[in-house]
Design an enzyme around this catalytic site. Structure first.
Site, PDB file in Angstrom:
ATOM      1  N   CYS A 144       0.903  -1.271  -0.101  1.00 29.52           N
ATOM      2  CA  CYS A 144       0.148   0.009  -0.101  1.00 29.52           C
ATOM      3  C   CYS A 144       0.848   1.177   0.054  1.00 29.52           C
ATOM      4  CB  CYS A 144      -0.847   0.037   1.353  1.00 29.52           C
ATOM      5  SG  CYS A 144       0.108   0.226   3.059  1.00 29.52           S
ATOM      6  N   GLU A 287     -17.987   5.657 -12.242  1.00 34.44           N
ATOM      7  CA  GLU A 287     -19.099   4.823 -12.361  1.00 34.44           C
ATOM      8  C   GLU A 287     -19.038   3.666 -13.596  1.00 34.44           C
ATOM      9  OE1 GLU A 287     -21.967   5.320  -9.172  1.00 34.44           O
ATOM     10  OE2 GLU A 287     -21.882   3.756 -10.469  1.00 34.44           O
ATOM     11  N   LEU A 428     -27.083  16.213 -19.410  1.00 32.50           N
ATOM     12  CA  LEU A 428     -27.399  17.351 -18.249  1.00 32.50           C
ATOM     13  C   LEU A 428     -26.129  18.190 -18.481  1.00 32.50           C
ATOM     14  CD1 LEU A 428     -28.515  17.718 -15.352  1.00 32.50           C
ATOM     15  CD2 LEU A 428     -26.815  16.346 -14.335  1.00 32.50           C
ATOM     16  N   GLN A 790       2.829 -18.147   1.324  1.00 33.73           N
ATOM     17  CA  GLN A 790       3.293 -18.497   2.478  1.00 33.73           C
ATOM     18  C   GLN A 790       3.866 -20.002   2.683  1.00 33.73           C
ATOM     19  OE1 GLN A 790      -0.457 -16.525   4.531  1.00 33.73           O
ATOM     20  NE2 GLN A 790       0.786 -17.202   5.981  1.00 33.73           N
ATOM     21  N   GLU A 825      -1.347 -19.332   2.809  1.00 33.39           N
ATOM     22  CA  GLU A 825      -0.846 -20.745   3.354  1.00 33.39           C
ATOM     23  C   GLU A 825      -1.019 -21.843   2.541  1.00 33.39           C
ATOM     24  OE1 GLU A 825      -1.191 -21.042   7.680  1.00 33.39           O
ATOM     25  OE2 GLU A 825      -0.436 -23.355   7.549  1.00 33.39           O
ATOM     26  N   ARG A 903      -7.621 -25.529  17.400  1.00 32.86           N
ATOM     27  CA  ARG A 903      -6.952 -24.678  17.918  1.00 32.86           C
ATOM     28  C   ARG A 903      -8.197 -23.704  18.884  1.00 32.86           C
ATOM     29  NH1 ARG A 903      -2.458 -21.309  18.763  1.00 32.86           N
ATOM     30  NH2 ARG A 903      -0.943 -22.580  17.400  1.00 32.86           N
ATOM     31  N   PHE A 937      -5.906 -18.411  13.582  1.00 32.69           N
ATOM     32  CA  PHE A 937      -6.137 -19.713  13.196  1.00 32.69           C
ATOM     33  C   PHE A 937      -7.182 -20.316  14.365  1.00 32.69           C
ATOM     34  CE2 PHE A 937      -4.584 -24.292  12.273  1.00 32.69           C
ATOM     35  CZ  PHE A 937      -4.686 -23.917  10.948  1.00 32.69           C
ATOM     36  N   ALA A1102       1.592 -19.608  12.058  1.00 33.71           N
ATOM     37  CA  ALA A1102       1.495 -20.043  13.496  1.00 33.71           C
ATOM     38  C   ALA A1102       2.448 -19.042  14.398  1.00 33.71           C
ATOM     39  CB  ALA A1102       1.998 -21.291  13.898  1.00 33.71           C
ATOM     40  N   GLU A1284       0.292 -13.330  15.921  1.00 34.10           N
ATOM     41  CA  GLU A1284      -1.385 -13.746  15.898  1.00 34.10           C
ATOM     42  C   GLU A1284      -1.891 -13.146  17.262  1.00 34.10           C
ATOM     43  OE1 GLU A1284      -2.185 -17.631  13.674  1.00 34.10           O
ATOM     44  OE2 GLU A1284      -0.332 -17.661  14.818  1.00 34.10           O
TER      45      GLU A1284
END
Ligand SMILES: Cc1cc2nc3c(=O)[nH]c(=O)nc-3n(C[C@H](O)[C@H](O)[C@H](O)COP(=O)(O)OP(=O)(O)OC[C@H]3O[C@@H](n4cnc5c(N)ncnc54)[C@H](O)[C@@H]3O)c2cc1C
Ligand code: FES
Ligand code: FES
Length: 1352
Positions: A144, A287, A428, A790, A825, A903, A937, A1102, A1284
């Site tokens: 980004c 549009e 218009l 990954q 993954e 998990r 996860f 993980a 995580e």
């Protein structure tokens, strides 16, 4: 002033001369030459294809790959560039941030484009905008970053001294999925005048950053190091665009399917429209661009009227201000703002409402190009401006070759869904926005899923005019969007209220009339029926209060006006964002640490400069290979069906198409694990890959893929968890985890509660979509693949299986990913295997980067969960027994869902010790695309269930929330329900520190006091702990390898098994190697992750990649050090280079591998007992929110996080992970909603419909503290995993919202428990805040209708 008039006259004269040529000359001289500049270089293109956009041109034709494709629909900002134009009228240069993905190349005549490459580079020098985001740790995956850089760069080109609010505003149209925005905002706050502070946070008293104990903590970056912003160094606008007189000719560009005509005069335009009535007029293309790209529309003729004077005019009239239809929204905003500043307030009621609406209309990149005429003429039922124009009585001027007419814009202007009264030949010309008079009031309201850059769920314009000197209604207009297929006016209600006084009675009457006039069918598109209907009343209620307030102010003493109870006042306030304030606290390194040892230092991400300059290479940035072809997927439109026929014939006839591939082209196995590469006979979800088209260009492949005809014989699908339960449709036998004696436990309980919860799925929304480039090598089945994955090793083995070759023939290479979050993954193989088959068949290199909509359609996301609980507790709040049943929606294949469920069950008690427990998990098999790994996860889902039953106990027992939570927390030596003994339990440390740093007790009191004083706004506060087990629960995956080479010049090449996806893994690994080898990080390089260097790697997942790869690297480096030791001994004062050289000359190997397996894991997967985790990461977060009970909107006021990351390897990266994970969790729990039809069709396929958090969504006060003095003996250099664990802390926002809703319901006397499913979206919040308005809009009886969408 006089100068400007003369210029205007000159221009008008020129225009008049052109117009006097008349209709007979309607077509001026034609040109097909497009002239523009890119980064100072002149570009002249002839015969440009009108379907070519600027982004594709920059990337493909000019090789400027810094500008990224994140969505292709103007919704993510990663393609932002600056466009500069010369404005002849004002004799000034205008700079605008623009989405290159929506900008037709044809529209760029005589403009100058600046891309991220044009402002700085690592080879020359970085622009301050690039330097500051990099050094302030504002980039993670970096995908980004170029877009963000260009948005802020454009702001600074227009405004050298922006305020913090302006910086935040400028990023409305830029999404970042990794960072959580804080670092970006803080880095760029250094451009504001108050940069040494939190950007004006002084207003927040002791929350201001200056008041925080910063001196205790080192800084993440040193702003005094930053280069100053020097405007004299900016590239100049090409003088010839300002000075030279390019011939005024009609531009005509003919492409394969579309012709673009840019006429110069109105007559010419009208003649063309008469000739081509179906032609589309395109100004901003925001549009039309979407319709052509995503709705499969084709417009063979496009007319571009942006240069016609009558359509760009701005004029003050007696009635108001007239804007040409091609005026952009930014321009209109500027003019209206000036008028509001200059005119008396009573004249500008409508202007202010339009300005307020524009504030929430898309982002700057859209507003800078989108025209008002485009908004009106699209006639969208959720247009943000049309309800305002209708309610205020705007006048429109419309022209055709035959006539010009002026009409009032009212409801009759719209004749149906996206239809108006204009004939196809008419255009218009202008819209006139009226002034208001004394005693006339106007307001606009909008509620969307997300506040910034989102279309409305319901919006409206409301106008009332009173008889002079009274509060008697003379005129009333209430016009709504989102309440039907067009903008609708509540005519009957308005008519009925004429002549009535503005009193409570009028309010009540208005509400009951509106409730019966504005009805919606229960199955209406868009769903949220009860919410939308309630909103229509809530908005009127707000309008009523605002008008009362204004009447009171304007006519005080002239006539009696009802007074507003003080606790109602806040309902009339406009949304304002509190000034941002951020504090990060962490421990510095010890003073005796060696200067070259960077472990523990906030080293910026090693790619951050390349991210900021656009030089970082992602999979789809690779240069094209010789004979390269593109691929586009053909996917199922049915959720469950037998394929009757596949006809690729029509597609194969289209331009550029090479071939169609399907199951029969797979040389090896068509089955990867439990799913097909290409559907074989049966499709099991919408989005199931059936085949693929290979063509010469991306555009040709995508067009042709849509032309493949597939017919089906439908089978009954199973979509929701409920349906799966009903049909007992499960992938596996139920997973059970038990401990203690559940029956005895319930007997000891003083009270037992039963309930249920649902937590929706989540789209990964990595900014870089799934991408693969496959290059067949032509020998013995060799193939090299560049994949955004990954799991390079899993990709390698599955591709080998599909191609029917040994694994050693396949090399998978990964340089970096533009975000993964678990989504790449296992799911990356659904694309890489297809691309590999295509490369095998064609013997050519094949490339495919999925478009955002296809990516979202095919790749699945976080598993939705449903949980049922029965929980027994004692009077003290101590929990004695819990019985849980969990269901997850896995979709059509098992993928990783069994492990996800496992998990969830491991984490089903969160941080609480429960002596007697039973958890049963069902993995539901449905006809949705396979769901998969996603940061956490299953952990967050399990913990959410835990906090749901915890919350139920708190509500029922009346005990303080913090007390019940703490009394149940794990202690040292407790044994978990899966038999692991708890050691080094840091949760209470985190909790106590968070209670303290958040001033929980005093804020609890302040929140309760606020709630006593406010009826329609309520605040909520919640503190939530988390505990996350670190290790793959599949024991064999807990291994890692590394390969380290030292070259004769002393430079080191490091390779390990992990992939870099923004988390800073490579940076941490270089820090580790540097510490072990004793050399600076600048001498160590990581080039990529490849299956040919480190084999059999575990996925980067993980949270344990730093732990495991770090140890493997340490071992490899130690081996090398040992080999160098003799040379050091001989020459102790020598340099690294000398020792290396000596070793080489002595024929000592300078290459070593390292291998690590996590010790101490001892798991029995059958009964789920044992030591599954190496250790736990702990944290706590306290959040405060404010909800608007009338609209369901909410503000995140403040969050304080304390996170245990052990001894941080790199505090900046760790804090970045905490903030990024928290913000992703904030999306999960409050914003992000995947919407499916009852037939399993995903509606939400892009940023337009699926809302991830923007910079405006993060808590205004966002404090992160890393727990001090808690080294972790189980991981590399005493650190802890962080990827995580912090995500679940965002549940504190969810439970704060719930707390606020409890207060709202209590204010209305409703005390019984209620169920709030996640995410806590505006419709769920509003519906839960029951009041007379919700009661007037009851939901339809379930089962009596087919809903538009279902909870899966
Ligand atoms: C990311 C994104 C966010 C958005 N957010 C919002 C939002 O918050 N609120 C909202 O209301 N809309 C939103 N929109 C929709 C869109 O931006 C607006 O409707 C915008 O005003 C359209 O203007 P345009 O110039 O780009 O239209 P274009 O795409 O150029 O044209 C749109 C239509 O209008 C017709 N048209 C244009 N000018 C004339 C004319 N003079 N005479 C006759 N017909 C004409 C065209 O033929 C075409 O059918 C969003 C769009 C995107 C892509
Ligand atoms: S790629 Fe252009 S806005 Fe997303
Ligand atoms: S750094 Fe922003 S999306 Fe990855």
């Amino acid at each position: 002033m006089r100068d400007r008039q003369t210029r205007l006259q000159r221009l008008q004269g020129k225009i008049a001369r052109r117009m006097s040529h008349g209709i007979e000359n309607s077509m001026m001289s034609q040109s097909n030459e497009l002239v523009f500049f890119v980064n100072g270089h002149k570009v002249v293109e002839r015969n440009v294809d009108p379907e070519l956009n600027l982004l594709t041109y920059l990337r493909r034709n000019l090789g400027l790959i810094g500008t990224k494709l994140g969505c292709g629909e103007g919704g993510c900002g990663s393609c932002t560039v600056m466009i500069s134009k010369y404005n002849a009228l004002h004799e000034k240069i205008v700079h605008m941030a623009v989405n290159a993905c929506l900008a037709p190349l044809c529209s760029l005549h005589l403009t100058a484009v600046t891309t991220v490459e044009g402002i700085g580079s690592t080879a020359t020098q970085l622009h301050p905008v690039q330097e500051r985001i990099a050094k302030a740790h504002g980039s993670q995956c970096g995908f980004c970053t170029p877009g963000i850089v260009m948005s802020v760069y454009t702001l600074l080109r227009n405004n050298l001294n922006p305020t913090m609010e302006e910086i935040e505003d400028t990023l409305q149209g830029n999404l970042c999925r990794c960072t959580g925005y804080r670092a970006i905002l803080e880095g760029y706050s250094t451009f504001t005048q108050s940069s040494s502070c939190c950007g004006g946070g002084g207003g927040r008293g002791k929350n201001c950053c200056k008041e925080q104990p910063r001196e205790k903590s080192p800084k993440l970056f040193e702003s005094s190091d930053f280069k100053p912003l020097d405007p004299t160094q900016e590239p100049i606008f090409p003088p010839e665009l300002a000075l030279s007189e390019y011939p005024q000719s009609t531009l005509v560009f003919k492409g394969e399917r579309v012709t673009w005509i840019q006429p110069q005069t109105l007559n010419e335009l009208l003649a063309l429209k008469a000739q081509h009535p179906d032609a589309k007029l395109v100004v901003g293309n925001t549009e039309v661009g979407i319709e052509m790209k995503f709705k499969n529309m084709l417009y063979p003729v496009i007319l571009a009227p942006a240069h016609i004077p009558e359509l760009t005019v701005t004029q003050s009239t007696d009635r108001g201000i007239l804007f040409g239809a091609a005026c952009t929204l930014t321009h209109i905003g500027n003019v209206l703002k000036k008028a509001v500043d200059e005119l008396p307030g009573y004249r500008t009621e409508v202007f202010r409402a339009v300005l307020e609406q524009l504030r929430w209309f898309a982002g700057w990149q859209i507003r800078n190009v989108a025209a008002v005429g485009g908004n009106i003429m699209t006639a969208s039922p959720i247009s943000d401006l049309n309800p305002l124009f209708v309610a205020s009585g705007c006048q429109l001027t419309v022209a055709s070759q035959e006539s010009t007419r002026v009409m009032q814009m009212d409801q009759d202007f719209f004749t149906g869904y996206r239809k108006t009264v204009l004939s196809p030949q008419e255009v218009l010309l202008s819209v006139e926005i009226p002034y208001t008079r004394k005693g006339e009031y106007f307001s606009a309201f909008k509620q969307a899923q997300r506040r910034e850059d989102d279309v409305a769920i319901v919006n409206c314009g409301m106008r009332v005019a009173f008889k002079e000197g009274t509060d008697i209604v003379e005129e009333l207009e209430l016009s709504y969007g989102g309440m039907g297929p067009t903008t609708v006016s509540a005519k009957k209600t308005c008519q009925d209220l004429l002549g009535k006084q503005w009193t409570k009675e009028l309010l009540q009457r208005a509400c009951s009339l509106l409730a019966s006039e504005l009805t919606l069918l229960p199955s209406v598109p868009g769903g949220m029926v009860q919410f939308r209907r309630t909103l229509s009343l809530s908005f009127f209620f707000k309008f009523y209060l605002r008008v009362l307030q204004k009447l009171g102010q304007d006519f005080k003493g002239e006539f009696p006006v009802e007074s507003i109870p003080p606790e109602y006042i806040s309902a009339t306030e406009l949304f304002h964002k509190d000034p941002a304030s951020f504090v990060q606290l962490f421990q510095g390194v010890l003073p005796d640490q060696m200067p070259w040892d960077t472990v523990g230092h906030s080293l910026p991400h090693l790619s951050s400069f390349k991210h900021a300059t656009g030089e970082a290479i992602y999979c789809n940035d690779l240069p094209r290979f010789e004979k390269e072809l593109y691929l586009a997927l053909v996917t199922s439109t049915e959720a469950h069906a037998q394929i009757s026929s596949i006809d690729a014939g029509p597609a194969l006839k289209l331009a550029g198409v090479t071939c169609f591939i399907s199951a029969e082209d797979v040389p090896g196995s068509n089955m990867t694990q439990d799913e097909t590469v290409f559907a074989d006979g049966v499709v099991t979800c919408v989005g199931h890959i059936i085949g693929a088209i290979v063509a010469d260009t991306e555009a040709h492949a995508q067009i042709a893929a849509k032309a493949v005809k597939v017919t089906y014989q439908k089978l009954k699908p199973i979509i929701t968890i409920q349906e799966a339960i009903m049909h007992e449709s499960y992938h596996t036998a139920p997973v059970k985890m038990e401990n203690g004696n559940i029956e005895q436990g319930f007997e000891q309980a003083d009270d037992i509660i039963e309930g249920e919860m649902h937590i929706g799925g989540q789209e990964h929304f990595y900014l870089e979509t799934h991408s693969t480039v496959a290059v067949p090598k032509g020998e013995e089945g060799e193939m090299e693949l560049f994949i955004s994955t990954q799991s390079p090793s899993q990709s390698q083995s599955l591709i080998a299986k599909v191609l029917g070759v040994p694994t050693n023939r396949i090399v998978c290479r990964v340089k970096r990913l533009g975000g993964g979050f678990g989504g790449k993954e296992s799911r990356s193989t659904i694309l890489s295997t297809v691309v590999a088959v295509a490369a095998y068949k064609t013997k050519c290199p094949i490339r495919c980067a999925l478009t955002r909509d296809v990516d979202m359609l095919v790749s699945g996301g976080r598993n939705p969960f449903q949980g049922r609980y029965k929980v027994g507790y004692q009077k003290s709040g101590k929990i004695v027994a819990v019985d849980l049943t969990l269901y997850c929606n896995a979709g059509n294949s098992l993928d990783l869902s069994a492990s996800v469920m496992q998990r969830a069950l491991f984490h089903m008690t969160n941080t609480y010790y429960v002596p007697n427990i039973r958890g049963t998990g069902y993995v539901c098999k449905t006809n949705l695309p396979s769901n998969t790994a996603f940061r956490g996860f299953g952990g967050p889902q399990g913990m959410f269930l835990a906090e749901s039953w915890m919350d139920a106990i708190i509500q029922k027992s009346g005990l303080p929330a913090h007390q019940v939570r703490k009394v149940n927390m794990y202690q040292e030596g407790n044994i978990t329900h899966y038999g692991q003994t708890m050691e080094d339990v840091n949760i209470r440390k985190c909790w106590d520190e968070c209670m303290d740093s958040s001033s929980y007790y005093s804020r609890r009191k302040a929140v309760d006091e606020f709630n006593r004083q406010h009826r329609w706004k309520k605040r909520g506060l919640a503190i939530i702990p988390t505990m996350f087990g670190i290790s793959f629960t599949a024991t064999f995956l807990n291994q890692a390898g590394a390969l380290v080479h030292i070259y004769t010049d002393g430079s080191v090449l490091l390779t390990h098994g992990g992939t870099e996806m923004g988390q800073g893994l490579h940076t941490r690994m270089v820090q580790v190697a540097s510490k072990v080898l004793g050399i600076p990080v600048s001498q160590i390089y990581i080039c990529e992750t490849s299956t040919s260097t480190v084999p059999n790697t575990s996925p980067t997942a993980a949270s344990s990649s730093s732990d495991m790869n770090g140890m493997a690297i340490k071992k490899a480096c130690q081996t090398l050090l040992e080999r160098l030791e003799p040379f050091k001994a001989v020459n102790p004062t020598g340099t690294w280079e000398q020792w290396v050289s000596m070793a080489y000359m002595e024929r000592v190997s300078l290459s070593a591998t390292g291998f690590y397996k996590t010790p101490g894991l001892n798991c029995n997967s059958k009964d789920h007992k044992g030591t599954f985790f190496n250790y736990f990461s702990y944290g706590a977060a306290c959040s405060e929110v404010e909800i608007d009970c009338l609209t369901g909107d909410h503000k995140n006021l403040r969050t304080d996080i304390v996170m245990d990351v052990g001894q941080s390897l790199n505090p900046a990266l760790d804090i970045g992970q905490v903030e990024g994970a928290f913000t992703q969790g904030l999306g999960l729990f409050t914003l992000e909603e995947l919407r499916y039809s009852p037939d399993g069709v995903l509606y939400t396929r892009g940023p337009g419909t699926y809302k991830i958090p923007t910079a405006g969504d993060i808590p205004a006060v966002f404090n992160v503290s890393l727990l001090r003095d808690s080294p972790n003996k189980k991981a590399i250099y005493s650190s802890k995993a962080v990827g995580e664990p912090p995500l679940f802390l965002a549940a504190s926002i969810f439970f704060a919202i719930r707390d606020a809703i409890v207060a709202a319901r209590a204010a209305f006397g409703v005390m019984e428990p209620f169920c709030l499913h996640s995410p806590a979206t505006p419709d769920r919040i509003r519906n839960a805040c029951v009041d007379p308005m919700t009661e007037m809009c009851p939901p339809a009886e379930p089962g009596t209708f087919t809903p538009w969408n279902v909870e899966v």
